[in-house]
Design a protein around this motif. Structure first.
Motif, mmCIF file in Angstrom:
data_model
loop_
_atom_site.group_PDB
_atom_site.id
_atom_site.type_symbol
_atom_site.label_atom_id
_atom_site.label_comp_id
_atom_site.label_asym_id
_atom_site.label_seq_id
_atom_site.Cartn_x
_atom_site.Cartn_y
_atom_site.Cartn_z
ATOM 1 N N ALA A 155 -8.277 2.200 -2.643
ATOM 2 C CA ALA A 155 -9.190 2.325 -3.666
ATOM 3 C C ALA A 155 -8.623 1.483 -5.493
ATOM 4 O O ALA A 155 -9.193 0.293 -5.709
ATOM 5 N N GLU A 156 -7.483 2.219 -5.150
ATOM 6 C CA GLU A 156 -6.599 2.243 -6.866
ATOM 7 C C GLU A 156 -5.862 0.603 -6.951
ATOM 8 O O GLU A 156 -6.034 0.096 -7.835
ATOM 9 N N ILE A 157 -5.497 0.202 -5.891
ATOM 10 C CA ILE A 157 -4.600 -1.295 -5.243
ATOM 11 C C ILE A 157 -5.830 -2.580 -5.654
ATOM 12 O O ILE A 157 -5.795 -3.419 -5.940
ATOM 13 N N LEU A 158 -7.346 -2.348 -5.264
ATOM 14 C CA LEU A 158 -8.522 -3.271 -4.837
ATOM 15 C C LEU A 158 -9.246 -3.143 -6.269
ATOM 16 O O LEU A 158 -9.399 -4.549 -6.383
ATOM 17 N N PRO A 185 -7.066 -8.768 -10.966
ATOM 18 C CA PRO A 185 -8.651 -8.561 -9.693
ATOM 19 C C PRO A 185 -8.476 -9.173 -8.174
ATOM 20 O O PRO A 185 -7.904 -10.690 -9.171
ATOM 21 N N ASN A 186 -8.962 -8.829 -7.063
ATOM 22 C CA ASN A 186 -8.775 -9.614 -6.110
ATOM 23 C C ASN A 186 -7.202 -10.311 -5.688
ATOM 24 O O ASN A 186 -6.778 -11.764 -5.677
ATOM 25 N N VAL A 187 -6.427 -9.370 -5.970
ATOM 26 C CA VAL A 187 -5.235 -9.520 -5.562
ATOM 27 C C VAL A 187 -4.964 -9.550 -4.305
ATOM 28 O O VAL A 187 -5.613 -9.601 -3.604
ATOM 29 N N ASP A 188 -3.624 -10.488 -4.903
ATOM 30 C CA ASP A 188 -3.258 -10.983 -2.757
ATOM 31 C C ASP A 188 -2.618 -10.189 -2.274
ATOM 32 O O ASP A 188 -1.358 -9.932 -3.003
ATOM 33 N N LEU A 189 -3.112 -8.864 -1.293
ATOM 34 C CA LEU A 189 -2.672 -7.661 -0.613
ATOM 35 C C LEU A 189 -1.344 -8.451 0.808
ATOM 36 O O LEU A 189 -0.973 -7.804 0.424
ATOM 37 N N ASP A 190 -1.855 -10.076 0.942
ATOM 38 C CA ASP A 190 -0.416 -10.449 1.883
ATOM 39 C C ASP A 190 0.839 -10.050 1.421
ATOM 40 O O ASP A 190 1.650 -9.880 1.537
ATOM 41 N N ALA A 191 0.749 -10.962 0.169
ATOM 42 C CA ALA A 191 1.580 -11.263 -0.471
ATOM 43 C C ALA A 191 2.368 -9.749 -1.143
ATOM 44 O O ALA A 191 3.181 -10.023 -1.880
#
Length: 284
Positions: free
Chosen positions: A131-134, A35-41
């Motif tokens: 939403a599925e990513i986050l 959870p709280n994935v690093d989206l830039d990465a």
């Protein structure tokens, strides 16, 4: 064939929610453990450049050059939760483009849509993928306690770094229930015995759209604001765009920055179905 049906068929899925999980899994692997994935990465892992620019007229956009290389441009200065959903939403567009077009080399475009109906559908699917990513389903539901929904909502916002609107929308989809979140304030902010009034209202219809309607949502009864204090739940009658809502809402009081309460209700059916307003930009 609609974009929705194309997505479901391409993933050999049962519905759009199953398709979104499969599509994200095929590109990004298992996100439910982080959870709280690093989206830039996450973007960099796919060769997607992320740039932040000042004074641009939009919050986010995905662009491609003639070689098919993608760049996501974000407006500088968005708050963290708003920026995260915007970035995830643009990643959703990238996923749809990769899947629907197969190759993007030589194409210069914003999206897949050819008309207004397809544009709405593409934006809804990009929101669903965001939403599925986050908020992947399993960790989301592990944070949700049906015995204390409103505390769960705030925990989900904190844990996944998303807005209340995004969390309400996702919970409506995952639990397959309609959700209404209202914010109630005293008419005279410093006088808690003054009449209560609706300051904000978010309607999330299960697996449809989200409707924001502050001005057409009103308390049906003249109720002093202090009747909402020191309680965990209350039956509330509301006049809304969905008709008259008469439900038991969970209540949470917040004394600052001005006294207000959140009232959260889950329901199987609206009293009067109305056309949902599906958002056509990012859900923040």
């Amino acid at each position: 064939m609609s974009l929705l049906n194309e997505l479901i068929e391409s993933q050999r899925a049962d519905d759009e929610f199953d398709a979104s999980r499969k599509l994200i899994g095929s590109h990004f692997g298992q996100l439910s453990q982080s959870p709280n994935v690093d989206l830039d990465a996450l973007a960099r892992s796919k060769g997607i450049c992320v740039r932040r620019c000042e004074n641009i007229p939009y919050e986010g956009m995905i662009e491609r050059d003639a070689n098919g290389s993608a760049t996501i441009v974000l407006r500088e200065g968005l708050n963290r939760r708003r920026e995260r959903f915007t970035l995830a939403h643009e990643l959703g567009h990238w996923l749809l483009q990769q899947e629907m077009l197969g190759t993007t080399e030589g194409r210069l475009f914003r999206g897949l849509s050819r008309n207004e109906s397809e544009l709405r559908e593409e934006e809804r699917l990009a929101n669903l993928l965001a939403a599925e990513i986050l908020m992947p389903c399993e960790p989301l539901m592990s944070s949700f306690n049906p015995e204390n929904k409103i505390r769960s909502l705030h925990e989900i916002c904190r844990r996944f770094a998303v807005s209340r609107t995004a969390a309400v929308r996702r919970l409506a989809d995952v639990t397959n229930q309609n959700i209404l979140l209202v914010q109630i304030v005293p008419y005279m902010f410093k006088h808690l015995n003054s009449l209560a009034e609706i300051d904000d209202a978010i309607f999330a219809s299960a697996r449809k759209g989200t409707l924001f309607d502050r001005h057409r949502t009103r308390l049906a009864d003249r109720t002093p604001f202090n009747e909402f204090l020191n309680i965990d739940e209350k039956r509330i009658r509301l006049s809304t765009p969905k008709g008259c809502v008469d439900e038991v809402f969970e209540i949470a009081h917040r004394p600052t920055p001005i006294p207000h309460v959140f009232a959260l209700g889950f329901m199987q059916h609206w009293s009067k179905e109305s056309n949902d307003v599906a958002t056509t930009t990012t859900i923040r």
